[in-house]
Design an enzyme around this catalytic site. Structure first.
Site, mmCIF file in Angstrom:
data_model
loop_
_atom_site.group_PDB
_atom_site.id
_atom_site.type_symbol
_atom_site.label_atom_id
_atom_site.label_comp_id
_atom_site.label_asym_id
_atom_site.label_seq_id
_atom_site.Cartn_x
_atom_site.Cartn_y
_atom_site.Cartn_z
ATOM 1 C CE LYS A 3 -3.930 2.065 2.527
ATOM 2 N NZ LYS A 3 -4.769 2.007 3.744
ATOM 3 C CB SER A 46 -8.130 4.061 2.529
ATOM 4 O OG SER A 46 -7.280 3.421 3.450
ATOM 5 C CB SER A 88 -8.459 1.254 5.482
ATOM 6 O OG SER A 88 -9.060 2.500 5.266
HETATM 7 N N1 GLN Z 1 -13.219 4.557 5.928
HETATM 8 C C1 GLN Z 1 -12.650 5.003 7.156
HETATM 9 C C2 GLN Z 1 -12.326 6.472 7.094
HETATM 10 O O1 GLN Z 1 -12.471 7.033 6.040
HETATM 11 C C3 GLN Z 1 -11.446 4.182 7.515
HETATM 12 C C4 GLN Z 1 -10.204 4.606 6.877
HETATM 13 C C5 GLN Z 1 -9.033 3.762 7.263
HETATM 14 O O2 GLN Z 1 -9.181 2.740 7.920
HETATM 15 N N2 GLN Z 1 -7.858 4.234 6.881
HETATM 16 O O3 GLN Z 1 -11.929 7.049 8.074
#
Ligand code: GLN
Length: 461
Positions: free
Chosen positions: A66, A141, A165
């Site tokens: 990532k 994400s 994410s």
């Molecule tokens: N979707 C969640 C957010 O936007 C989690 C993001 C993440 O885990 N990096 O905060």
């Protein structure tokens, strides 16, 4: 294994993975392909094997990284314009551990800029497409990493999970995704989102692969003071006989897609038929998790993103004549609107007039949630819940509606607030062929048993 047994060379595996990555370039999975270095490293592993030298447990295994993990191979952008051009002088601890065992990074994967989002549509470089339906989101994400594993480009990929994410994109693409216990894997060298909930974890195709990755990556690190003393590697797998599995009864089940509810009910029946006890749980504080998360996380985001000022990293706006203008212009042009929204909310909830009403209240709600998980795990060994209220949605469907996007996270964020581990497991497909994911949640430090127990949810067909 295949490599050590000389049935295939590392170079062949790496070339195949790169080939596949290019074949699927329309999906927009990678922000960078590490061709030259990856092939060089593969040749070195092949040379070692030919010379009878010792190689690591992941010798020659291609993986995807990532793009919010620092390493000198390629730019680390976190899919944000403001980091474009930034080549890290350091290597994240997790990356180093994987590479010390011979894993070979074939590319960096796309994400929502700074990991803010649930669809990978907030990437400066454009969205990643779902592995099962090109018109749908990959989740986020860590969308790029999930699709790289789902399309079998690589056997595993790294991810970060601050509020879902890893688990949500894993469930949208039918692969395993683990958010470990907070502090299990070092966060050193990972672009910080919210330091009190960020976790490093993995996407993999099987629980056994996940276990190997965890035994390599976990452990205390002097460079990350929040890491726990190693418990993963030394844990004895417990027997999977007769466990108590909690189902949360008072959660907002109405908003969950009926086909996901059905998949959950089927797995509950499967567990019952295998002799496990199903226990109804009441966890009323979980309904505050999403609100608490979207106060605590932006507060931490606002501090963590303050370092990007156009002076030290990546992109710098050219238009400025004074230092303040340089900061303003760089940050205005360099951040995506979701990043800016979180900076604004974060500074608001921390400001002196509003701290008590927002941040402090959210922190108290977090304490309640932690207590509720502790109580639950005095009654059950694991909890089984959906990962998200729906399967992968259409590209463009929610990107202009932040509240709808935030609601995606209603079932994933409480784990991060409580620091407990969660494993997203594939649980079949809906009528239109989209994967459905469920998550198995365990008490802190139960990661190994969680992975082990997830095999009980596999159908034998
Ligand atoms: N979707 C969640 C957010 O936007 C989690 C993001 C993440 O885990 N990096 O905060």
């Amino acid at each position: 294994m295949k490599i050590a047994n000389k049935t295939v060379t590392a170079e062949r595996l790496v070339r195949d993975a790169l080939e596949k990555a290019k074949h699927f370039s329309d999906y927009h999975i990678f922000t960078f392909l590490n061709e030259e270095n990856a092939i060089k490293k593969a040749r070195e592993i092949d040379r070692k094997i030919a010379a009878g030298e010792k190689v690591g447990r992941l010798a020659g295994v291609p993986y995807a990284l990532k793009d919010n993990f620092l390493s000198p191979e390629g730019e680390t952008t976190a899919s944000a314009h403001i980091l474009e051009g930034f080549v890290s002088p350091v290597t994240a601890t997790a990356v180093k551990k994987l590479e010390d065992e011979g894993a070979i990074m074939i590319g960096r994967t796309n994400l929502d800029a700074f990991a803010h989002g649930s669809s990978t549509e907030n990437s400066y470089f454009g969205p990643t497409h779902n592995a099962f339906d090109f018109d749908r989101v990959a989740g986020g994400s860590s969308g790029g990493s999930a699709v790289a594993v789902a399309l079998d480009i690589v056997e595993f990929a790294t991810g970060t999970d601050t509020g879902g994410s890893i688990r949500q994109p894993a469930s949208f693409n039918g692969v395993y995704g683990l958010k470990p216990t907070y502090g299990c894997i070092s966060r050193y060298g990972v672009v910080a989102m919210a330091s009190s909930t960020d976790c490093v974890g993995f996407f993999a195709q099987t629980p056994d692969d996940m276990d190997v990755l965890m035994s390599i990556a976990s452990g205390q690190d002097s460079k990350d003071m929040t890491t726990l003393p190693d418990y993963y590697g030394s844990a004895e797998p417990e027997s999977t006989n007769k466990r108590r599995i909690g189902i949360i009864k008072d959660f907002d089940n109405e908003s969950v897609d009926p086909e996901i509810q059905k998949a959950l009910a089927q797995k509950v029946e499967l567990l019952r038929s295998r002799g496990h006890e199903i226990v109804d749980l009441s966890m009323p504080s979980l309904k505050y998790a999403l609100a608490a998360y979207y106060i605590i996380v932006p507060a931490e985001v606002a501090s963590n993103l303050s370092r990007y000022d156009g002076v030290r990293y990546g992109f710098r706006s050219k238009e400025s004549t004074t230092l303040n203008e340089l900061y303003d212009n760089t940050r205005s042009e360099g951040f995506m609107s979701e990043n800016k929204r979180r900076i604004m909310i974060g500074n608001f909830v921390l400001s002196s007039g509003f701290y008590d009403a927002y941040f402090l209240k959210a922190a108290k709600a977090r304490t309640l949630i932690i207590g509720e998980y502790e109580k639950a795990f005095s009654k059950v060994d694991f909890i089984l819940t959906p990962v998200s209220p729906n399967p992968a949605f259409k590209l463009g469907e929610k990107v202009n509606d932040p509240i709808a996007m935030y609601l995606e996270d209603m079932m994933s964020v409480s784990l991060n607030l409580a620091g407990v581990p969660g494993l997203a497991i594939p649980a079949g497909k809906n009528k239109t062929g989209l994967p459905i994911g469920l998550q198995l949640v365990g008490p802190r430090r139960s990661d190994k048993n969680l992975i082990q127990f997830s095999k009980e949810l596999e159908e034998n067909d």
